[in-house]
Design a protein around this motif. Structure first.
Motif, mmCIF file in Angstrom:
data_model
loop_
_atom_site.group_PDB
_atom_site.id
_atom_site.type_symbol
_atom_site.label_atom_id
_atom_site.label_comp_id
_atom_site.label_asym_id
_atom_site.label_seq_id
_atom_site.Cartn_x
_atom_site.Cartn_y
_atom_site.Cartn_z
ATOM 1 N N TYR A 192 43.433 33.290 47.142
ATOM 2 C CA TYR A 192 42.410 33.585 45.469
ATOM 3 C C TYR A 192 41.720 32.999 45.069
ATOM 4 N N TRP A 201 37.759 32.803 45.229
ATOM 5 C CA TRP A 201 36.553 32.304 44.171
ATOM 6 C C TRP A 201 35.835 31.254 44.008
ATOM 7 N N PHE A 209 37.842 35.727 35.991
ATOM 8 C CA PHE A 209 38.128 36.555 36.906
ATOM 9 C C PHE A 209 39.671 37.296 36.505
ATOM 10 N N TYR A 224 35.226 41.409 37.562
ATOM 11 C CA TYR A 224 35.137 39.882 38.886
ATOM 12 C C TYR A 224 36.555 40.266 38.764
ATOM 13 N N SER A 225 37.366 40.922 39.543
ATOM 14 C CA SER A 225 39.179 40.739 39.740
ATOM 15 C C SER A 225 38.976 40.563 40.923
ATOM 16 N N PHE A 226 40.587 39.596 41.512
ATOM 17 C CA PHE A 226 41.215 39.431 42.662
ATOM 18 C C PHE A 226 41.756 40.925 42.119
ATOM 19 N N ILE A 280 35.225 46.532 43.829
ATOM 20 C CA ILE A 280 35.038 45.718 44.163
ATOM 21 C C ILE A 280 32.787 45.598 44.961
ATOM 22 N N GLY A 303 34.388 40.240 43.352
ATOM 23 C CA GLY A 303 36.077 39.885 44.280
ATOM 24 C C GLY A 303 36.212 40.201 45.654
#
Length: 342
Positions: A7, A11, A20, A110-112, A191, A196
């Motif tokens: 991750y 990033w 994030f 913005y995400s993982f 996404i 992300g």
């Protein structure tokens, strides 16, 4: 730890956004998130200007208690003012954590995403090809044996048969998980919109296997129809179906075998460092045993796979004609290409 590195590497590759969210689906006992948080803490200087938060999607009240204990030491606040989360707390390393019942409750941004052994536990429909066309496999009471269930074929086509079988299907027996399809569509939309990446790690295949539905009780295979509710039920994830369900909104990578993914992530190097730093035989043996469990083709090395969703622009440059000189080369995606140590 290596998933945490994955991750961070994504990033960095996307230009170190200011914030994030790490969103885990079905976090189990919270051990994976705990390990990832430890990596984030070790790389705190790198993440110092980034606003990191953890978002756990968990329907089980029991498991969310176990996760809270593992991650916050049990210091949580139920029903926070923030309406969408049903619980919140702060990790031992000072990172805010929120709990939700549904992925749609997780705030945009913005995400993982992480789904580790999540999709294989979702319910499936089973279908069998017959001379009269596709028939759904259903569960019925066995008229011969009291209190015993049995599998039967639907006498005619069912709504599921008409909706869930892909027209190009070549197999004679298919398992479809509509819930997984819905979740993939949601992940892909998020996404595509907010950026992300998502990482899926699970038992599975790329549209090649047929009958994989099975039960486990005390780590032993168990008849799925015997003593319902007492065994873990699982079916291998069909990654070809997950890929279709992104509907082209994101790029996908994999599935690749766990052994290859972890090798590409530098697991061998990590093992050497851990072995050098551990001074007692028991710890060393545990490390070697764990490494063997993850990497051995006979154990999890070949049956577990990694699969990723990324924004299209992460993998392909837009038209180069306009400003060919300003294009910096794209960073390779960690884990999915060979690790080259300089």
């Amino acid at each position: 730890q290596l998933i945490g590195i994955w991750y961070i590497s994504e990033w960095i590759a996307t230009g170190k956004p200011k914030a994030f969210q790490l969103v885990e689906l079905g976090p189990g006992r919270g051990t994976l998130t705990d390990d990832i948080l430890r990596v984030f803490n070790q790389l705190a200087s790198l993440l110092s200007k980034c606003d990191v938060s953890i978002h756990l999607v968990e329907v089980s009240p029991k498991l969310s208690e176990i996760q809270a204990l593992m991650l916050t030491g049990g210091k949580v606040q139920p029903n926070p003012e923030d309406k969408s989360a049903y619980m919140k707390g702060v990790s031992k390393t000072g990172i805010p954590i929120f709990w939700y019942r549904d992925i749609q409750d997780v705030p945009p941004g913005y995400s993982f995403y992480l789904a580790h052994e999540f999709f294989d536990a979702l319910p499936i429909h089973k279908f069998q090809r017959t001379e009269k066309g596709w028939r759904e496999v259903l569960v019925d009471l066995d008229p011969e044996v009291p209190d015993q269930l049995r599998f039967v074929l639907s006498p005619s086509s069912t709504p599921a048969t008409q909706n869930f079988i892909q027209p190009e299907e070549t197999r004679d027996h298919v398992e479809v998980c509509p819930d997984a399809g819905v979740i993939m569509q949601r992940l892909a939309c998020r996404i595509e919109k907010d950026g992300g990446a998502a990482l899926v790690a699970d038992y599975g295949h790329d549209g090649t296997k047929t009958d994989t539905f099975r039960g486990f009780r005390n780590h032993q295979l168990h008849d799925v129809l015997r003593a319902p509710g007492t065994a873990d039920l699982t079916a291998d994830v069909d990654f070809s179906y997950l890929r279709k369900m992104t509907q082209g909104r994101t790029a996908t990578l994999g599935p690749i075998k766990q052994r290859e993914f972890l090798k590409n992530m530098g697991i061998d190097l990590r093992l050497q460092v851990l072995l050098q730093n551990s001074h007692d035989t028991a710890t060393r043996e545990q490390l070697l045993h764990s490494y063997d469990m993850l990497m051995n083709p006979e154990k999890m090395g070949d049956c577990f796979h990694f699969f990723a969703l990324l924004p299209h622009h992460r993998l392909a440059h837009p038209d180069k004609k306009h400003q060919p000189e300003s294009r910096s080369p794209l960073q390779p995606v960690a884990g999915f290409g060979e690790l080259l140590l300089k």
